[in-house]
Design an enzyme around this catalytic site. Structure first.
Site, PDB file in Angstrom:
ATOM      1  N   ASP A  26       0.446  -5.231   2.175  1.00 52.58           N
ATOM      2  CA  ASP A  26       1.900  -5.179   2.361  1.00 52.58           C
ATOM      3  C   ASP A  26       2.354  -4.068   3.280  1.00 52.58           C
ATOM      4  O   ASP A  26       3.539  -3.939   3.554  1.00 52.58           O
ATOM      5  CB  ASP A  26       2.595  -5.011   1.008  1.00 52.58           C
ATOM      6  CG  ASP A  26       2.516  -3.580   0.480  1.00 52.58           C
ATOM      7  OD1 ASP A  26       1.478  -2.917   0.734  1.00 52.58           O
ATOM      8  OD2 ASP A  26       3.482  -3.132  -0.153  1.00 52.58           O
TER       9      ASP A  26
ATOM     10  N   ASP B 226      -5.498  -5.052  -0.655  1.00 50.15           N
ATOM     11  CA  ASP B 226      -5.010  -3.686  -0.634  1.00 50.15           C
ATOM     12  C   ASP B 226      -4.565  -3.325  -2.052  1.00 50.15           C
ATOM     13  O   ASP B 226      -4.308  -4.206  -2.874  1.00 50.15           O
ATOM     14  CB  ASP B 226      -3.840  -3.578   0.346  1.00 50.15           C
ATOM     15  CG  ASP B 226      -3.244  -2.185   0.389  1.00 50.15           C
ATOM     16  OD1 ASP B 226      -4.015  -1.219   0.453  1.00 50.15           O
ATOM     17  OD2 ASP B 226      -2.008  -2.074   0.347  1.00 50.15           O
TER      18      ASP B 226
ATOM     19  N   ASP C 176      -1.979  -2.233   6.907  1.00 50.73           N
ATOM     20  CA  ASP C 176      -2.759  -3.454   6.679  1.00 50.73           C
ATOM     21  C   ASP C 176      -2.698  -4.419   7.855  1.00 50.73           C
ATOM     22  O   ASP C 176      -3.439  -5.419   7.868  1.00 50.73           O
ATOM     23  CB  ASP C 176      -2.249  -4.176   5.423  1.00 50.73           C
ATOM     24  CG  ASP C 176      -2.371  -3.322   4.173  1.00 50.73           C
ATOM     25  OD1 ASP C 176      -3.417  -2.671   4.027  1.00 50.73           O
ATOM     26  OD2 ASP C 176      -1.429  -3.310   3.363  1.00 50.73           O
TER      27      ASP C 176
END
Length: 812
Positions: A700, A501, A704
């Site tokens: 995080d 990410d 996700d």
């Protein structure tokens, strides 16, 4: 109610301590001010404040103020409040004695299916036991208020009861070696009967589930670890019982002055060690429910429905498609839908991971679980119940988490061949000694058969994986890497694709001012002062970045009058009598200002992944300010190290293509995917897996969580959302990507260590079986006694433990 300012200040919803100076202004209710750790808790309190003002001490029953309680602990994912440290200590020592009402599971939804954690192909409509292995079936989808795993509660109770008994038996049997001549103090006969009395409850009640599973494995023909445990410990106990009650059937060579040897200690201690391993595994599995509950808590419990006769608060499950709902500032959006009245900015970081709220006006879609920031709006409900995006995310996480590590199946697979061989060897030894052995043949036959079963008892097999994992997780924690379970380590060792990410993983996760450009005769400090004056009236994260930079640089403090926030374009006001505006090209055009002279510089900033805004004063363009989510200093070094380790690096982000490409170019990332949703990230990982690739995902945010759970191994930033951490197999405490390199090195070392342990566990026992059966007796006259067999069995356990401890010295 005591004055909150005079005592500990807690968030009354989640129980966390709060610094009122560092957070946002408190919320007043009934004459008192309450403070919160984040907007989610604030909105939950606002919806139902009476539910969060007081709590009941589960130990003494006293009423406790949640916002000022000095003694709080977490149990089953919920804060528990106490009137004193003494009550807290009593609860922590035995939570199950006090938490029956507090943590009792809610009734499961109608139609809930149950499955076996070891055999996912077993699915049935209600709770029960697996017909293959005897383990308790677990619900496929935890409920928001579900308590701890009932099997975990039961096993903990059995462990607390059985461990002292097993320890006492061991002291009685090995007292002389420990410097405690218990036999001399109590008498040998008394010690023998005490061992029987202490070991029997362990075998008969404490280990009853193990023997039940062992019996199921025999009946169904699925021989596994439980088969070995049941036969080995049962043989040790049965041999000891015969030795105690019928000592005369044994040959004199196997007796001393006090009778044949006893192995009550071996059976009791082995069973308790296996029980410890089961409690560890169940505890790890129980934490997966916390991830589901954290996701479910994003949605409010009630919604404000707008009807022809007024407005009313209704439970979430009472909502229907096309209902009109009002969402006030600070509240979470209850379900998916469309804005039909009003406007606001909505924090969609749970979906996109991006920290900047999105402006919402009439006709724009909103998603359940996202957080309304500043304005109030009315929405029309679209998807409700299980059809919402949040519900689908919950379902994806739950499904992806129902898996077991392949390494754990290896022991059962080998045991499928090992157990029949051991049983055949024991029977053959018994028959051979009965037919050809010296008198008394029965005594020799029993000794040989029991020795075979004892030496094959899988104590080391039960320790092989847990010992390595325990040591590895401790070593990883020292290096800033938290490992959830053996599956994460095994899968991570084989990973060849790493999906990252962007926000909070590669970047800091919060915007900061990067550039100030002064046009015409103005200087940078004046441009920044004007921008800060306008942004003081805004709650936008970009405003926080500009105000923070202005404060750190110490620029002049200006005041803006007639402030106006123009949705989707920027802000404007009057400063020192001059009309001033800060925003995008659209706002400049609306004000009759041509942004073309500075457009090239603006494009340059956007190509670098920055958010740039024009500043105009008195009808003239006078400057540009740029804000960016800065890349972490260690990200580039970590990316290069991971690529050198043979990993393909892929960045998947909900951000724009231009911003994603700018970050990707700077870090040298192999592949970039932009404008992806949470479901898209999970689908991307599934595509790689369909190609035969082993995929790790690092992120995080709440957005996700599905991808982290879908990946072969999920890696969460410790600074991120709780649900991301709960959904991941690996957590990086400091959010430093270089820890992924350390985690990979740890994974390789741990898997090698586990394989070595399994080798010790099987080879020691397999090599000892022929000796225990009496293969040396015709040549050397040596018959392995059960005591030596138990020593050989213990040696394999010592080898496993010693080998596992080598991981403590691993260089990471």
């Amino acid at each position: 109610m005591p004055d909150i300012a005079d005592t500990v200040i807690r968030d009354p919803v989640c129980g966390m301590t709060v610094d009122p100076e560092a957070g946002k202004p408190g919320l007043e209710h009934d004459g008192h001010v309450y403070h919160f750790c984040h907007d989610g808790c604030r909105s939950r309190f606002r919806a139902d404040p009476d539910a969060y003002i007081e709590a009941k001490d589960p130990v003494c029953g006293m009423t406790v103020n949640r916002a000022t309680a000095r003694h709080v602990t977490k149990h089953a994912g919920q804060p528990i409040y106490f009137c004193s440290a003494r009550c807290q200590d009593r609860f922590v020592a035995a939570p199950d004695d006090y938490s029956a009402d507090r943590t009792a599971p809610e009734p499961m939804p109608e139609g809930m299916l149950y499955t076996c954690p070891m055999h996912p192909e077993i699915v049935q409509d209600g709770p029960g036991e697996c017909p293959i292995c005897g383990m308790a079936l677990e619900p496929t989808m935890p409920s928001a208020g579900s308590g701890p795993n009932p099997e975990l509660v039961d096993f903990r109770r059995r462990l607390w009861f059985g461990a002292p008994l097993a320890l006492a038996v061991m002291v009685l049997e090995m007292g002389g070696m420990l410097g405690l001549p218990t036999a001399d103090w109590l008498g040998h006969g008394t010690v023998r009967w005490l061992q029987f009395l202490l070991a029997t409850p362990v075998v008969v009640w404490v280990a009853r589930p193990f023997f039940k599973r062992g019996w199921s494995s025999i009946v169904t023909g699925n021989l596994n670890m439980w088969t070995l445990i049941a036969i080995g410990t049962g043989a040790a106990y049965g041999f000891s019982l015969v030795s105690l009650l019928l000592p005369g059937i044994f040959p004199d060579s196997l007796q001393d002055d006090h009778g044949p040897p006893l192995y009550f200690e071996a059976s009791a201690v082995i069973l308790i060690l296996v029980l410890v391993g089961q409690v560890m595994e169940l505890t790890a599995r129980d934490r997966t429910g916390d991830a589901i509950r954290a996701l479910m808590d994003l949605a409010p419990k009630t919604a404000r429905r707008v009807t022809d006769t007024g407005e009313e608060d209704v439970p979430l499950d009472a909502l229907r498609r096309d209902d009109r709902l009002r969402v006030r500032p600070g509240e979470a959006v209850p379900v998916d839908g469309t804005v039909v009245e009003g406007r606001s900015s909505v924090d969609e970081s749970m979906l996109t991971g991006e920290p900047i709220p999105v402006e919402k006006t009439v006709g724009d879609p909103v998603t359940g679980g996202t957080l309304n920031k500043t304005g109030s709006f009315v929405m029309k409900a679209g998807a409700v119940g299980a059809d919402t995006v949040l519900s689908r995310i919950v379902a994806m996480v739950a499904q992806a988490q129902r898996s077991r590590a392949p390494i754990q199946a290896l022991a059962d697979k080998v045991a499928g061949y090992f157990v029949p061989a051991v049983i055949v060897a024991a029977v053959a030894a018994f028959v051979a000694w009965m037919a050809f052995g010296p008198p008394p043949p029965l005594g020799y036959a029993v000794v040989a058969a029991v020795s075979v079963l004892i030496i094959a008892c899988p104590c080391a097999l039960g320790l092989a994986t847990p010992m390595s994992i325990m040591v590895a997780t401790g070593r990883g924690a020292q290096a800033g890497v938290l490992i959830r379970d053996a599956e994460a380590l095994e899968r991570f060792a084989a990973v060849d694709v790493l999906v990252l990410d962007k926000t909070g993983t590669l970047t800091q996760g919060r915007p900061s001012l990067t550039d100030v450009v002064a046009l015409q005769d103005h200087d940078e400090d004046h441009i920044l002062a004007l921008a800060a004056a306008l942004e003081r009236g805004s709650e936008h994260p970009l405003a926080e970045a500009i105000l923070g930079a202005a404060e750190s640089r110490g620029v002049a403090h200006l005041t803006a009058a007639d402030f106006d926030a123009v949705t989707g374009k920027g802000v404007r006001g009057v400063i020192d009598g001059q009309s001033t505006a800060l925003g995008n090209a659209g706002l400049m055009t609306d004000l009759g200002i041509d942004p073309a002279p500075a457009q090239a510089r603006l494009d340059e900033f956007q190509d670098a992944g920055k958010t740039a805004m024009f500043l105009a004063s008195d009808g003239k363009l006078i400057g540009i300010v740029a804000v960016s989510d800065q890349i972490k200093e260690t990200a580039a070094v970590a990316i290069r190290a991971l690529q050198e380790a043979g990993l393909k690096i892929v960045m998947a982000t909900g951000d724009s293509q231009r911003t994603a490409e700018a970050v990707g170019r700077e870090l040298g990332i192999d592949e970039i995917r932009a404008n992806v949703s949470p479901e898209d990230k999970a689908a991307l990982i599934a595509d790689f897996q369909a190609e035969g690739r082993a995929v790790a995902m690092a992120g995080d945010g709440v957005n996700d969580a599905p991808a982290l759970a879908k990946a072969d191994v999920g890696i969460a930033m410790g600074t991120g959302a709780d649900v991301a951490v709960e959904s991941a197999g690996v957590t990086l405490v400091r959010g430093d990507l270089r820890a992924i390199v350390r985690a990979r090195r740890l994974a390789h070392a741990t898997m090698r260590n586990i394989r070595q342990n399994l080798f010790f566990a099987f080879v020691y026992n397999a090599a000892g079986v022929p000796v225990a059966a009496g293969i040396l007796f015709p040549v050397f006259g040596v018959l392995l006694s059960p005591m030596v067999a138990a020593a050989a069995m213990s040696l394999s356990s010592v080898s496993v433990i010693g080998n596992s401890l080598r991981l403590r010295r691993l260089e990471l």
